[in-house]
Structure formats: structure tokens, C-alpha cells
Design a protein around this motif. Sequence first.
Motif, PDB file in Angstrom:
ATOM      1  N   LYS A 141      16.115  54.837  58.152  1.00 42.04           N
ATOM      2  CA  LYS A 141      16.569  54.350  59.452  1.00 42.04           C
ATOM      3  C   LYS A 141      15.412  54.061  60.400  1.00 42.04           C
ATOM      4  O   LYS A 141      15.458  53.107  61.166  1.00 42.04           O
ATOM      5  CB  LYS A 141      17.529  55.355  60.074  1.00 42.04           C
ATOM      6  N   LYS A 193      22.312  57.732  56.631  1.00 44.61           N
ATOM      7  CA  LYS A 193      21.248  57.018  55.925  1.00 44.61           C
ATOM      8  C   LYS A 193      21.743  56.309  54.671  1.00 44.61           C
ATOM      9  O   LYS A 193      21.125  55.368  54.212  1.00 44.61           O
ATOM     10  CB  LYS A 193      20.079  57.951  55.599  1.00 44.61           C
ATOM     11  N   ARG A 194      22.885  56.716  54.122  1.00 39.77           N
ATOM     12  CA  ARG A 194      23.437  56.022  52.960  1.00 39.77           C
ATOM     13  C   ARG A 194      24.044  54.682  53.334  1.00 39.77           C
ATOM     14  O   ARG A 194      24.247  53.838  52.482  1.00 39.77           O
ATOM     15  CB  ARG A 194      24.491  56.885  52.275  1.00 39.77           C
ATOM     16  N   GLU A 229      17.675  53.208  52.976  1.00 40.45           N
ATOM     17  CA  GLU A 229      17.908  54.574  53.436  1.00 40.45           C
ATOM     18  C   GLU A 229      16.818  55.108  54.367  1.00 40.45           C
ATOM     19  O   GLU A 229      16.607  56.301  54.480  1.00 40.45           O
ATOM     20  CB  GLU A 229      18.131  55.517  52.254  1.00 40.45           C
TER      21      GLU A 229
END
Length: 71
Positions: A39, A31-32, A37
Motif C-alpha cells: 500500500k 493489503k490483499r 500488496e
Amino acid sequence: MSQQLQIILPLILMEFVLKIIALVDLAKRDKRGVKGEKKFVWVIVILLFSTIGPVLYLVAGKKDFIQEEDN
């Protein structure tokens, strides 16, 4: 009808391949590595917005960051 199908079928195939490429890239990132962030938001954008969704993700949705090496 056959001539119309010859024109539309490659466009549909290209759309499908573009969505698969974007979804596979999104699945590989944590997610980073995704802007915002979130998805699941990108999954919705990729699936709901025809050609624009996958292109938008591939151009603007990914974060390219350099990982610092430990010395």
C-alpha cells in the motif's frame, strides 16, 4: 492573471479531489485488495504523479476478488 486563475483553479481542485478519492479507496482496502500488496508504494504513486498516479491506481491498482461463501 484573473483569467488564468479561472482556468487553473478548477484543474487544481479536480486534481485534489482525485487524489483524495484514490487515497480513501486505498485506505479502505486491506493489503490483499491491492495489486502488489504494498500500500505504501501506491500512496507514493498517488501523491507524486499528478493526475496519472491516482488514475493509474483507480484503473490498475485495485484487485477485485470474489469472496467465497461458506456453505
